[in-house]
Design a protein around this motif. Structure first.
Motif, PDB file in Angstrom:
ATOM      1  N   VAL A 172       0.845  -1.203   0.000  1.00 13.75           N
ATOM      2  CA  VAL A 172       0.000   0.000   0.000  1.00 13.75           C
ATOM      3  C   VAL A 172       0.878   1.249   0.000  1.00 13.75           C
ATOM      4  CG1 VAL A 172      -1.748   1.318   1.259  1.00 13.75           C
ATOM      5  CG2 VAL A 172      -1.865  -1.182   1.226  1.00 13.75           C
TER       6      VAL A 172
ATOM      7  N   GLN B  50       4.055   3.415  -0.716  1.00 15.03           N
ATOM      8  CA  GLN B  50       5.076   3.410  -1.777  1.00 15.03           C
ATOM      9  C   GLN B  50       6.439   3.860  -1.264  1.00 15.03           C
ATOM     10  OE1 GLN B  50       3.501   5.864  -4.929  1.00 15.03           O
ATOM     11  NE2 GLN B  50       1.745   4.512  -5.309  1.00 15.03           N
TER      12      GLN B  50
ATOM     13  N   PHE C  82      -4.200   7.280  -0.338  1.00 12.94           N
ATOM     14  CA  PHE C  82      -3.497   6.203  -1.047  1.00 12.94           C
ATOM     15  C   PHE C  82      -4.443   5.511  -2.047  1.00 12.94           C
ATOM     16  CE2 PHE C  82      -0.819   5.484   3.044  1.00 12.94           C
ATOM     17  CZ  PHE C  82      -0.072   6.616   2.765  1.00 12.94           C
ATOM     18  N   ASN C  83      -5.669   5.239  -1.615  1.00 14.17           N
ATOM     19  CA  ASN C  83      -6.642   4.563  -2.491  1.00 14.17           C
ATOM     20  C   ASN C  83      -6.966   5.405  -3.713  1.00 14.17           C
ATOM     21  OD1 ASN C  83      -6.816   2.351  -0.804  1.00 14.17           O
ATOM     22  ND2 ASN C  83      -8.567   3.138   0.358  1.00 14.17           N
TER      23      ASN C  83
ATOM     24  N   ARG D 192      -5.114   7.754  -4.965  1.00 15.79           N
ATOM     25  CA  ARG D 192      -3.900   7.834  -5.796  1.00 15.79           C
ATOM     26  C   ARG D 192      -3.778   6.591  -6.679  1.00 15.79           C
ATOM     27  NH1 ARG D 192       1.595   8.180  -2.467  1.00 15.79           N
ATOM     28  NH2 ARG D 192       0.957   6.061  -1.968  1.00 15.79           N
ATOM     29  N   GLN D 193      -4.076   5.427  -6.085  1.00 14.54           N
ATOM     30  CA  GLN D 193      -3.989   4.168  -6.829  1.00 14.54           C
ATOM     31  C   GLN D 193      -5.017   4.145  -7.967  1.00 14.54           C
ATOM     32  OE1 GLN D 193      -4.190   0.812  -4.218  1.00 14.54           O
ATOM     33  NE2 GLN D 193      -3.559  -0.649  -5.767  1.00 14.54           N
ATOM     34  N   GLU D 194      -6.232   4.599  -7.664  1.00 12.31           N
ATOM     35  CA  GLU D 194      -7.290   4.649  -8.683  1.00 12.31           C
ATOM     36  C   GLU D 194      -6.916   5.595  -9.817  1.00 12.31           C
ATOM     37  OE1 GLU D 194     -10.910   5.690  -6.701  1.00 12.31           O
ATOM     38  OE2 GLU D 194     -10.845   3.898  -5.429  1.00 12.31           O
TER      39      GLU D 194
ATOM     40  N   THR E 229      -3.881   6.438 -10.739  1.00 13.26           N
ATOM     41  CA  THR E 229      -2.786   5.821 -11.510  1.00 13.26           C
ATOM     42  C   THR E 229      -3.349   4.777 -12.473  1.00 13.26           C
ATOM     43  OG1 THR E 229      -1.295   6.141  -9.639  1.00 13.26           O
ATOM     44  CG2 THR E 229      -0.572   4.610 -11.331  1.00 13.26           C
TER      45      THR E 229
END
Length: 458
Positions: A419, A421, A440-441, A443-445, A447
């Motif tokens: 999770v 980075q 974080f969630n 940001r991941q979505e 990306t």
């Protein structure tokens, strides 16, 4: 004599006037100009900026720091660090404090202004020690307030304690703008006679005293002051940079500032201010002069947040009652200086007392922790009835609370495998778990969407 000027528009002026809602994109275009102005330092990180980046602006505060360093290449970057609280609202273990300082230095921070809300210096020792070890500038803070128990002699002793701790300079932090010119003169003089370190003064324009207070402090030998570019000055922010430069030059002092560059900076921020006013982000209340603050002692950042809190509950009409209740709560808690996190704790409790229609019907978990001694030694006597109501027969702790905390960085790092980075992500999570996780969630979505878009284009 040189008077060092610290510019606050990127941190405290922003925090005091618009509750730290200024995204990086709004001020990125002026950073290289700020770099040419001749400031002693640029306060641009710490305080509430870290929380606000993650919570409201969808920005990584660590990335913001790196970008600031890229643009402000020859400027000293300065941050406000809450000692053992770091940038959160509770005490963290020593390993987390040290690693936070390490990573802040690695990412570009130069000057750490380190304070404890209660002036309990046991709570800043670790942060000061690590700052010195990392070769950065450790500025120890005396949080200023007035009460029956705060005297000139006690403040002078605090200055000597900071010098003995090894700090490079001392800052008197007047969060609520309640320091009068004579008080400033006497306090700076007392410190200059007690220690051999440079002494800085931080105040606000909330009560209208700021500019006069700064001038008298400089006359007493103050080495540096905090100011805000004029379009973001005044009210709950700092006194104006250009005004103080003009006055000090007339008096024969040098500031090192370039007036032409200051004008460029101000011209950049003027339309931004109008934009924030039109959107409702900058409330007219925080831009005025409020001499009632000499009584309730509410600092700028606390005032803007208090207004936001009452607006959210449709209770703005109760603001005066909350402000009147604030000094009563403060007295009950042993006269803590109203600075983060104490300002939030006292303010929220005062609001709760007013809105509930009964004093201490609901006591926040933070105030309970304070009464247990988790934040350190209260400056004065805590109301015994309140303490008994909250703690019962439980005895408050007297040792440094961080000594009771186990190291946690490695444990959290393991938990965040896949999770987080970077170590900076781990630190963000430790400070603000739910907010960081949401960031974080997202940001991941984001990306994943970018990758998907690239594949579609191919």
């Amino acid at each position: 004599m040189q008077v060092n000027i610290t510019e606050t528009v990127l941190r405290d002026a922003n925090q005091s006037l618009i509750a730290t809602r200024m995204p990086f994109s709004d001020f990125e275009g002026i950073l290289e100009t700020i770099n040419r102005a001749g400031y002693y330092s640029v306060e641009c990180w710490g305080g509430a900026t870290f929380d606000s980046c993650l919570r409201y602006l969808n920005e990584d505060p660590w990335k913001r720091l790196r970008l600031l360093k890229e643009k402000l290449k020859s400027s000293r970057l300065q941050m406000l660090l809450r000692g053992q609280n770091i940038l959160g609202y509770k005490h963290y273990p020593d390993d987390v404090v040290r690693l936070f300082v390490d990573h802040a230095v690695e990412n570009g921070m130069d000057i750490f202004r380190i304070f404890d809300a209660l002036n309990d210096f046991r709570n800043i020792q670790v942060a000061v020690d690590e700052t010195i070890k990392r070769g950065a500038h450790a500025q120890g803070v005396i949080c200023y307030t007035t009460s029956p128990i705060h005297t000139l002699e006690k403040y002078a002793k605090l200055g000597r304690d900071l010098e003995n701790m090894g700090v490079h300079s001392i800052c008197i932090k007047d969060m609520a703008g309640i320091m009068g010119p004579q008080e400033a003169y006497e306090l700076v003089k007392a410190l200059k006679e007690s220690v051999k370190l440079p002494v800085f003064l931080h105040t606000h324009s909330t009560t209208g005293l700021g500019p006069i207070t700064y001038i008298k402090a400089v006359e007493a030998g103050c080495d540096g002051i905090d100011t805000a570019i004029s379009s973001f000055s005044g009210g709950t922010s700092q006194p104006s940079t250009e005004t103080l430069h003009y006055a000090l030059r007339q008096m024969g002092y040098e500031t090192g500032l370039d007036v032409k560059v200051l004008k460029e900076i101000n011209d950049f921020f003027k339309p931004l201010k109008e934009q924030y006013i039109e959107s409702g982000l900058m409330d007219p209340f925080v831009m005025g002069t409020d001499t009632d603050a000499l009584n309730y002692q509410v600092p700028g950042g606390m005032l803007s947040n208090l207004i936001a809190q009452l607006k959210a509950q449709n209770s703005m009409d109760r603001l005066d009652e909350v402000l009147q209740e604030t000094p009563r709560v403060r007295k009950d808690l042993g006269y803590p200086p109203l600075v983060t996190p104490m300002s939030q704790m006292v303010g929220v409790q005062a609001a709760s007392n007013v809105l509930a229609g009964e004093r201490y019907k609901n006591v926040s978990k933070e105030v309970k922790a304070y009464l247990r001694g988790e934040y350190g030694q209260a400056p004065g006597e805590i109301d015994s009835e309140l303490q008994k109501k909250v703690l019962g027969n439980e005895k408050p702790i007297t040792q440094r609370f961080a000594d009771t905390l186990e190291p946690e960085f490695q444990k959290i790092k393991e938990k965040l495998k896949g999770v987080a980075q970077s170590d900076e992500d781990v630190l963000s999570y430790i400070l603000f778990p739910q907010i960081a996780e949401k960031f974080f969630n997202e940001r991941q979505e984001s990306t994943a969407l970018k990758v998907s878009y690239k594949i579609m284009k191919v």
